[in-house]
Design a protein around this motif. Structure first.
Motif, PDB file in Angstrom:
ATOM      1  N   SER A 183       9.173 -11.538  -0.720  1.00 14.72           N
ATOM      2  CA  SER A 183       8.724 -11.420   0.498  1.00 14.72           C
ATOM      3  C   SER A 183       8.065 -12.736   1.142  1.00 14.72           C
ATOM      4  CB  SER A 183       7.253 -10.527   0.779  1.00 14.72           C
ATOM      5  OG  SER A 183       7.923  -9.263   0.117  1.00 14.72           O
ATOM      6  N   TYR A 186       2.914 -10.939   3.237  1.00 18.40           N
ATOM      7  CA  TYR A 186       2.422  -9.698   2.489  1.00 18.40           C
ATOM      8  C   TYR A 186       0.919  -9.500   3.467  1.00 18.40           C
ATOM      9  CZ  TYR A 186      -0.187  -6.807  -0.781  1.00 18.40           C
ATOM     10  OH  TYR A 186      -0.818  -5.766  -1.051  1.00 18.40           O
ATOM     11  N   ARG A 188      -1.812  -6.568   3.234  1.00 21.43           N
ATOM     12  CA  ARG A 188      -2.662  -5.420   2.727  1.00 21.43           C
ATOM     13  C   ARG A 188      -3.100  -4.594   3.573  1.00 21.43           C
ATOM     14  NH1 ARG A 188      -6.885  -4.846  -2.326  1.00 21.43           N
ATOM     15  NH2 ARG A 188      -5.936  -3.311  -3.479  1.00 21.43           N
ATOM     16  N   LEU A 208       6.040  -7.693   4.125  1.00 26.47           N
ATOM     17  CA  LEU A 208       5.866  -6.261   3.333  1.00 26.47           C
ATOM     18  C   LEU A 208       4.530  -5.993   3.938  1.00 26.47           C
ATOM     19  CD1 LEU A 208       5.842  -4.118   1.186  1.00 26.47           C
ATOM     20  CD2 LEU A 208       4.949  -5.923  -0.492  1.00 26.47           C
ATOM     21  N   GLU A 210       1.508  -2.983   4.163  1.00 27.49           N
ATOM     22  CA  GLU A 210       1.234  -1.697   3.561  1.00 27.49           C
ATOM     23  C   GLU A 210       0.725  -0.736   4.600  1.00 27.49           C
ATOM     24  OE1 GLU A 210      -0.112  -3.081  -1.109  1.00 27.49           O
ATOM     25  OE2 GLU A 210      -1.721  -2.736   0.676  1.00 27.49           O
ATOM     26  N   SER A 214      -2.884  -0.096  -2.127  1.00 29.13           N
ATOM     27  CA  SER A 214      -1.927  -0.083  -3.269  1.00 29.13           C
ATOM     28  C   SER A 214      -2.957  -0.123  -4.584  1.00 29.13           C
ATOM     29  CB  SER A 214      -1.183  -1.421  -3.505  1.00 29.13           C
ATOM     30  OG  SER A 214      -1.679  -2.535  -3.287  1.00 29.13           O
ATOM     31  N   ARG A 222       2.202  -7.889  -5.831  1.00 29.29           N
ATOM     32  CA  ARG A 222       2.533  -8.284  -4.392  1.00 29.29           C
ATOM     33  C   ARG A 222       2.058  -9.541  -3.956  1.00 29.29           C
ATOM     34  NH1 ARG A 222       2.296  -2.021  -1.653  1.00 29.29           N
ATOM     35  NH2 ARG A 222       4.269  -1.698  -2.211  1.00 29.29           N
ATOM     36  N   SER A 226       4.754 -12.960  -3.027  1.00 31.41           N
ATOM     37  CA  SER A 226       4.930 -13.269  -1.509  1.00 31.41           C
ATOM     38  C   SER A 226       4.519 -14.768  -1.369  1.00 31.41           C
ATOM     39  CB  SER A 226       3.881 -12.264  -0.765  1.00 31.41           C
ATOM     40  OG  SER A 226       4.238 -11.027  -1.137  1.00 31.41           O
TER      41      SER A 226
END
Length: 346
Positions: A183, A186, A188, A208, A210, A214, A222, A226
């Protein structure tokens, strides 16, 4: 990353070769790489802190505050000999009213000689919420002169940058792993709350995003897979910046104002390990900045960030150069206090 992005980066690099200034090659994450080793060794050998005994005994609400306090009590830094102490630690409960804090300082300055020697400039205290501005002399001296150790991020208006410092958040216990980068960016859950930016990034398959938290294991994976980890300062959750560095994910902080409360700002080269991007340009500007940085600076930023990562990890018991010892090192740098001369009134 996709073939399309790889081709774009190649074409973008051709443009940069004729329009960009060379990025200076840095090998150390420290602001003063020539002196930190000797200064740190001197701190370990010589630094002494006198700790006032709280009455009654209490515990801190924040886990990171409790960890710092217990670590300090259990090290050789603590001393009962005030003559050899460089600094004085004044612990008080996090929910103590300001009037009670003022009475505490009034008692210390009346019963003991240490506060009045510097008007509190060689004292420090822990407070995540900060101490309010009051007209009481004791609170004014505490706020103006003493070193405040607060949690990161610090509430607005509760940090005086030239003297105050922040506690690094507790980091993931998982060890960084070497994964193939999949990625470009990222985000989160709760890191970025700006819906327009999140919506724009979500449309790009290179990011990515979320929708819900997670598991710790997936989170660690992740981070390490990334290139950039995107945070929003002020409205989002920025507590994962240190973890991102340690796992090799370059932090990208969305902010419209200078950030003055990053952990260890007078030790680490934050400007060389993280990107700071304004909100005004939205997702498109953010993508442009990351693509450019990916070619120009990413490898060096990642290398410096992973080298600095050890300073953002809390250990029990503390280890050399970890979060506890680096925080104490910041206190050591502030041990040369200003000696205020009291004016005598006629």
């Amino acid at each position: 990353m996709s073939t399309t992005t790889s081709i774009f980066l190649f074409l973008f690099s051709l443009l940069l070769t004729t329009h960009s200034k060379p990025i200076p090659h840095l090998t150390s994450p420290y602001l003063s790489p020539a002196t930190i080793s000797a200064n740190y060794d001197s701190m370990v050998k010589n630094f002494k802190i006198f700790i006032y005994k709280p009455n009654p005994h209490f515990t801190f609400d924040s886990p990171v505050q409790s960890l710092f306090y217990t670590s300090l009590l259990d090290t050789d830094l603590a001393t009962n000999n005030t003559d050899e102490a460089h600094l004085f630690f004044l612990p008080f409960p996090p929910d103590l009213p300001t009037r009670s804090i003022a009475r505490l300082i009034r008692t210390i300055r009346t019963d003991l000689p240490y506060w009045n020697r510097t008007l509190g400039a060689d004292h420090f205290y822990l407070s995540c919420s900060g101490v309010g501005y009051e007209s009481d002399r004791n609170l004014v001296e505490l706020k103006k002169n003493s070193i405040q150790i607060s949690c990161f991020p610090t509430p607005p208006g509760q940090l005086i940058p030239h003297k105050d410092i922040t506690l690094p958040p507790l980091a993931s216990p998982h060890a960084p792993t070497t994964n193939t980068t999949t990625s470009l960016g990222y985000v989160r859950s709760n890191w970025v709350n700006d819906s327009a930016i999140v919506k724009g990034l979500r449309a790009n398959p290179e990011f990515l995003i979320e929708s819900e938290p997670s598991t710790p294991q997936i989170y660690a994976q992740r981070l390490s897979s990334s290139k950039f980890c995107i945070f929003e300062y002020g409205d989002g959750d920025v507590s994962g910046i240190g973890e991102a560095l340690r796992f090799g994910c370059v932090p990208v902080v969305i902010t419209d104002r200078p950030i003055q409360d990053l952990p260890f700002m007078d030790v680490l080269r934050w400007q060389e390990m993280a990107l700071f991007v304004g909100r005004r340009g939205g997702a498109k500007e953010l993508e442009r900045v990351l693509v450019r940085a990916c070619w120009e600076r990413h490898d060096q930023m990642r290398r410096l960030g992973t080298a600095a990562g050890q300073h953002l990890v809390w250990n029990v018991p503390p280890r050399a150069l970890d979060a506890f010892h680096t925080l104490v090192y910041q206190l050591w740098l502030r041990r040369h206090t200003i000696r205020y001369v009291r004016r005598e009134t006629a």
